[in-house]
Design a protein around this motif. Structure first.
Motif, PDB file in Angstrom:
ATOM      1  N   LYS A   1      65.640  -1.225   4.349  1.00 33.84           N
ATOM      2  CA  LYS A   1      65.331  -2.644   4.611  1.00 33.84           C
ATOM      3  C   LYS A   1      66.287  -3.210   5.658  1.00 33.84           C
ATOM      4  N   ALA A   2      67.567  -2.853   5.559  1.00 31.92           N
ATOM      5  CA  ALA A   2      68.557  -3.349   6.521  1.00 31.92           C
ATOM      6  C   ALA A   2      68.307  -2.804   7.924  1.00 31.92           C
ATOM      7  N   LEU A   3      67.701  -1.625   8.008  1.00 33.94           N
ATOM      8  CA  LEU A   3      67.461  -0.997   9.310  1.00 33.94           C
ATOM      9  C   LEU A   3      66.167  -1.452   9.985  1.00 33.94           C
ATOM     10  N   GLU A   4      65.318  -2.171   9.259  1.00 30.51           N
ATOM     11  CA  GLU A   4      64.044  -2.639   9.830  1.00 30.51           C
ATOM     12  C   GLU A   4      64.292  -3.445  11.108  1.00 30.51           C
ATOM     13  N   GLY A   5      63.667  -3.024  12.198  1.00 32.88           N
ATOM     14  CA  GLY A   5      63.767  -3.750  13.461  1.00 32.88           C
ATOM     15  C   GLY A   5      65.103  -3.622  14.175  1.00 32.88           C
ATOM     16  N   THR A   6      65.992  -2.806  13.645  1.00 31.50           N
ATOM     17  CA  THR A   6      67.314  -2.633  14.234  1.00 31.50           C
ATOM     18  C   THR A   6      67.231  -1.772  15.485  1.00 31.50           C
ATOM     19  N   LYS A   7      67.963  -2.164  16.515  1.00 30.76           N
ATOM     20  CA  LYS A   7      67.988  -1.423  17.786  1.00 30.76           C
ATOM     21  C   LYS A   7      69.129  -0.421  17.835  1.00 30.76           C
TER      22      LYS A   7
ATOM     23  N   ALA B   1      68.917   8.028   7.651  1.00 28.48           N
ATOM     24  CA  ALA B   1      68.083   6.832   7.470  1.00 28.48           C
ATOM     25  C   ALA B   1      67.734   6.205   8.817  1.00 28.48           C
ATOM     26  N   ALA B   2      68.698   6.171   9.727  1.00 30.34           N
ATOM     27  CA  ALA B   2      68.428   5.614  11.058  1.00 30.34           C
ATOM     28  C   ALA B   2      67.345   6.417  11.770  1.00 30.34           C
ATOM     29  N   ILE B   3      67.398   7.734  11.639  1.00 29.89           N
ATOM     30  CA  ILE B   3      66.380   8.597  12.248  1.00 29.89           C
ATOM     31  C   ILE B   3      65.022   8.314  11.622  1.00 29.89           C
ATOM     32  N   GLU B   4      64.963   8.290  10.286  1.00 27.52           N
ATOM     33  CA  GLU B   4      63.692   8.070   9.592  1.00 27.52           C
ATOM     34  C   GLU B   4      63.095   6.699   9.914  1.00 27.52           C
ATOM     35  N   CYS B   5      63.959   5.703  10.136  1.00 29.93           N
ATOM     36  CA  CYS B   5      63.483   4.352  10.439  1.00 29.93           C
ATOM     37  C   CYS B   5      63.227   4.150  11.930  1.00 29.93           C
TER      38      CYS B   5
ATOM     39  N   PRO C   1      66.675   3.378  17.572  1.00 32.17           N
ATOM     40  CA  PRO C   1      66.880   4.091  18.840  1.00 32.17           C
ATOM     41  C   PRO C   1      68.291   4.614  19.078  1.00 32.17           C
ATOM     42  N   VAL C   2      69.315   3.906  18.579  1.00 30.98           N
ATOM     43  CA  VAL C   2      70.701   4.292  18.865  1.00 30.98           C
ATOM     44  C   VAL C   2      71.522   4.285  17.580  1.00 30.98           C
ATOM     45  N   TYR C   3      72.292   5.355  17.392  1.00 28.99           N
ATOM     46  CA  TYR C   3      73.201   5.480  16.246  1.00 28.99           C
ATOM     47  C   TYR C   3      74.562   5.928  16.777  1.00 28.99           C
ATOM     48  N   VAL C   4      75.628   5.283  16.307  1.00 26.58           N
ATOM     49  CA  VAL C   4      76.994   5.646  16.690  1.00 26.58           C
ATOM     50  C   VAL C   4      77.846   5.652  15.429  1.00 26.58           C
ATOM     51  N   ASP C   5      78.718   6.655  15.305  1.00 29.08           N
ATOM     52  CA  ASP C   5      79.710   6.626  14.229  1.00 29.08           C
ATOM     53  C   ASP C   5      81.058   7.107  14.751  1.00 29.08           C
ATOM     54  N   VAL C   6      82.070   6.966  13.920  1.00 25.45           N
ATOM     55  CA  VAL C   6      83.423   7.384  14.286  1.00 25.45           C
ATOM     56  C   VAL C   6      83.898   8.502  13.361  1.00 25.45           C
TER      57      VAL C   6
ATOM     58  N   THR D   1      65.653   8.899  18.343  1.00 21.70           N
ATOM     59  CA  THR D   1      66.987   8.381  18.051  1.00 21.70           C
ATOM     60  C   THR D   1      68.032   9.157  18.841  1.00 21.70           C
ATOM     61  N   ILE D   2      68.867   8.434  19.565  1.00 21.02           N
ATOM     62  CA  ILE D   2      70.019   9.031  20.240  1.00 21.02           C
ATOM     63  C   ILE D   2      71.216   8.789  19.337  1.00 21.02           C
ATOM     64  N   ALA D   3      71.917   9.865  18.975  1.00 20.24           N
ATOM     65  CA  ALA D   3      73.054   9.734  18.064  1.00 20.24           C
ATOM     66  C   ALA D   3      74.335  10.178  18.747  1.00 20.24           C
ATOM     67  N   LEU D   4      75.345   9.336  18.677  1.00 20.44           N
ATOM     68  CA  LEU D   4      76.673   9.658  19.183  1.00 20.44           C
ATOM     69  C   LEU D   4      77.618   9.664  17.998  1.00 20.44           C
TER      70      LEU D   4
END
Length: 138
Positions: free
Chosen positions: A20-26, A45-49, A52-57, A79-82
């Motif tokens: 739900k939190a990821l709905e419509g998230t860029k 979850a970001a991939i499934e939803c 477009p862009v995911y970043v983590d540390v 999804t582009i993931a960094l």
């Protein structure tokens, strides 16, 4: 293009709340570490939803390997993931690639010198992540 940013506090293991939190998230910037012993559930979850862009540390090697295993699925969903985008080694990789790009010609070698004492034994992991961050061998 909407550049609004929002901070969301939730239990990321609650998949329904996360979706739900990821709905419509860029873009998702995941900084809720430590990552040791965790699985890349927010990336999944970001991939499934279709974010477009995911970043983590992140920095634990097991976590990074699990995240890398999601590459094909991320490509399929757009999804582009960094991962491992922290200051060390993430920023050092970005700066090296920027410098190489500005030279305007192919770069044969990039030499790094790191002082890793005082990192609580994580020096080897940081060096591995730095080298992995370049992707294909140069």
């Amino acid at each position: 293009f909407d550049l609004s940013v929002r901070f969301v506090e939730l239990d990321f293991r609650d998949r329904a709340s996360l979706a739900k939190a990821l709905e419509g998230t860029k873009a998702v910037v995941h900084t809720a570490g430590p990552y040791l012993g965790e699985k890349p559930e927010i990336l999944e979850a970001a991939i499934e939803c279709g974010v477009p862009v995911y970043v983590d540390v992140s920095d634990p090697v097991d976590y990074i390997e699990q995240a890398r295993a999601l590459s094909d699925r991320a490509c399929e969903k757009g999804t582009i993931a960094l991962c491992s985008a922290g200051a060390f080694p993430g920023l050092s990789n970005v700066l090296a690639m920027e410098c190489a790009d500005r030279l305007g010609e192919p770069v044969k070698d990039v030499d790094f010198s790191y002082f890793t004492a005082g990192l609580g034994g994580s020096g080897d992991v940081n060096l591995l992540i730095t080298n992995e961050g370049f992707g294909e061998p140069m």
